[in-house]
Scaffold this motif. Structure first.
Motif, short mmCIF file in Angstrom:
data_model
loop_
_atom_site.label_atom_id
_atom_site.label_comp_id
_atom_site.label_asym_id
_atom_site.label_seq_id
_atom_site.Cartn_x
_atom_site.Cartn_y
_atom_site.Cartn_z
N ASN A 347 -5.55 -50.76 27.10
CA ASN A 347 -5.50 -49.81 28.21
C ASN A 347 -6.74 -49.83 29.09
N GLY A 348 -7.70 -50.72 28.79
CA GLY A 348 -8.90 -50.81 29.61
C GLY A 348 -8.63 -51.52 30.93
N PRO A 349 -9.53 -51.39 31.89
CA PRO A 349 -9.35 -52.08 33.18
C PRO A 349 -9.28 -53.59 33.00
N GLY A 350 -8.45 -54.26 33.79
CA GLY A 350 -8.30 -55.70 33.69
C GLY A 350 -7.63 -56.08 32.38
N LEU A 351 -8.10 -57.15 31.79
CA LEU A 351 -7.58 -57.53 30.47
C LEU A 351 -8.08 -56.61 29.38
N GLY A 352 -9.25 -56.04 29.57
CA GLY A 352 -9.79 -55.09 28.61
C GLY A 352 -10.59 -55.72 27.49
N CYS A 353 -11.10 -56.95 27.71
CA CYS A 353 -11.85 -57.61 26.66
C CYS A 353 -12.95 -58.49 27.25
N ASP A 354 -13.84 -58.94 26.39
CA ASP A 354 -14.89 -59.88 26.79
C ASP A 354 -15.23 -60.72 25.56
N ILE A 355 -15.91 -61.84 25.78
CA ILE A 355 -16.36 -62.67 24.66
C ILE A 355 -17.83 -62.40 24.40
N ASP A 356 -18.24 -62.67 23.18
CA ASP A 356 -19.65 -62.63 22.82
C ASP A 356 -20.22 -64.01 23.14
N GLU A 357 -20.86 -64.14 24.28
CA GLU A 357 -21.33 -65.44 24.74
C GLU A 357 -22.33 -66.07 23.77
N GLU A 358 -23.17 -65.25 23.18
CA GLU A 358 -24.17 -65.77 22.24
C GLU A 358 -23.50 -66.34 21.00
N PHE A 359 -22.46 -65.65 20.51
CA PHE A 359 -21.75 -66.15 19.33
C PHE A 359 -21.03 -67.45 19.66
#
Length: 403
Positions: A347-359
């Motif tokens: 239900n968050g804006p857009g896709l609602g997710c992000d990646i952990d770039e460092e991981f």
């Protein structure tokens, strides 16, 4: 708003926990994860500080190069005009031939990120942009090739499973049905080439009829579309296919000629959310259900599939392997919420997710090509493994086709 850049994030990950799929030896740095699977993510940056995220499949190491080649066409463009930019990319690639899964994979990640940006700009989930939400949760199925794994899924509340491989498929399905009873749906993936000719597939699907399967997937090579008609006429069993092609043009014949009951566009290479929505609409007109392929994909594509399936009337189920690699849950923020046999729609804006770039950066890609099976897997006829044939008529037929 203008696009200012596109960044890619390629990582080496583990292989699906499928007993029938084994990979060639991989470089030392990839050994802890046991495979040659890669996930490719991208981010589109804008001059207003809003960033969109997407995911690409269809040979990720090669797709990354395609994205870098397409990026100059998008710099300076307004990300709001998603269809316009999709068409611009398609025309730019036309001189190389059909899109294929490499071109489709590149366009998919970019298109997905554009939808993510639009949702963030407007402050709404992507499903809202696709016409609103029909359902709050999406049913899932997972993979099992042993009784132990099937019962584990059942105990977790998952109500459908898929087995794979072509070594003793009738015996395998009979064993799983006996173990889980009538409470779970069962599908089988025959993986297309090099396993089956249409004549063999017809014989096999007739043998599988008594087990009331959810579907038989990729019973023949994907380029043998005419063969699906022979199978359709030979047996009364749902057929599924479509993961290995891209765009409405790649899926058109399967849908328009009603050669399948379930269409399975790959969420990472079908052409993006833009194309997935069109594919779903084509399928709806032919009373065909949509079950996106995502068995080898990462978690960003999974989010995109949830938004799509929430918004279309002919959504059937989503493929999900949540226990394939421990690093999966560390790659994405937040991790999808699974309860029993379904996933909550974000239900968050857009896709609602992000990646952990460092991981992600901790696992650079070493290789992305594998041989699907080893000789012990039993997919090839005895004595022919070294030939590595694309199409092969079965030997030892009496044993193979009888449970």
């Amino acid at each position: 708003m203008k696009i200012t850049g596109i960044r890619t994030f390629l990582m080496q990950v583990g292989s699906p926990d499928l007993e029938t799929r084994q990979t060639v030896p991989v470089p030392k740095s990839a050994q802890p994860f046991g495979g040659t699977r890669n996930w490719l993510f991208l981010k589109i940056d804008t001059d207003e500080g809003i960033t969109g995220i997407g995911e690409c499949s269809g040979w990720p190491r090669v797709v990354e190069t395609a994205i870098k080649d397409l990026a100059p066409l998008l710099i300076g463009e307004d990300p709001a005009h998603i269809e316009k930019l999709w068409q611009k990319m398609a025309i730019a690639m036309m001189g190389h031939g059909m899109l294929g899964t490499v071109g489709g994979g590149a366009v998919t990640g970019i298109d997905m990120a554009l939808w993510d940006i639009k949702g963030k700009v407007l402050g709404v989930p992507v499903w809202n942009l696709l016409g609103g939400k029909l359902r709050d949760r999406i049913p899932i199925y997972s993979h099992a090739n042993t009784v132990e794994k099937a019962l584990s899924l059942k105990n977790r509340g998952i109500k459908a499973l898929k087995c794979g491989g072509v070594s003793d498929p009738v015996r395998k399905v009979a064993m799983l049905r006996d173990a889980v009873g009538d409470e779970m749906d069962i599908a089988i993936d025959l993986h297309g080439p090099p396993w089956m000719t249409p004549a063999d597939a017809c014989r096999l699907v007739r043998k599988l009829e008594p087990y009331e399967l959810l579907w038989v997937e990729d019973p023949i090579a994907p380029d043998n579309v005419e063969g699906y008609r022979r199978i359709r006429d030979a047996a009364h069993i749902p057929l599924a296919a479509g993961e290995r092609t891209a765009t409405i043009f790649g899926e058109r014949q399967l849908i328009e000629e009603e050669l399948v009951d379930v269409i399975q566009p790959d969420t990472g290479r079908a052409g993006g959310i833009t194309q997935m929505k069109k594919i779903a609409a084509m399928a709806e007109a032919h009373h065909i259900q949509v079950a996106p392929h995502s068995g080898s994909l990462g978690p960003v594509a999974e989010y995109a599939a949830l938004h799509l399936l929430a918004s279309i009337p002919n959504a059937l189920i989503l493929e999900r392997i949540d226990d394939d690699w421990e690093g999966r849950k560390h790659t994405i923020v937040p991790h999808p919420v699974q309860e029993g046999g379904s996933l909550a729609v974000p239900n968050g804006p857009g896709l609602g997710c992000d990646i952990d770039e460092e991981f992600v950066a901790r696992f650079p890609s070493d290789g992305n090509v594998s041989i699907p099976v080893q000789e012990s897997g039993g997919a090839y006829a005895p004595g022919t493994y070294g030939e590595r044939l694309y199409v092969q008529t079965r030997l030892s037929r009496r044993h193979y086709f009888n449970a």
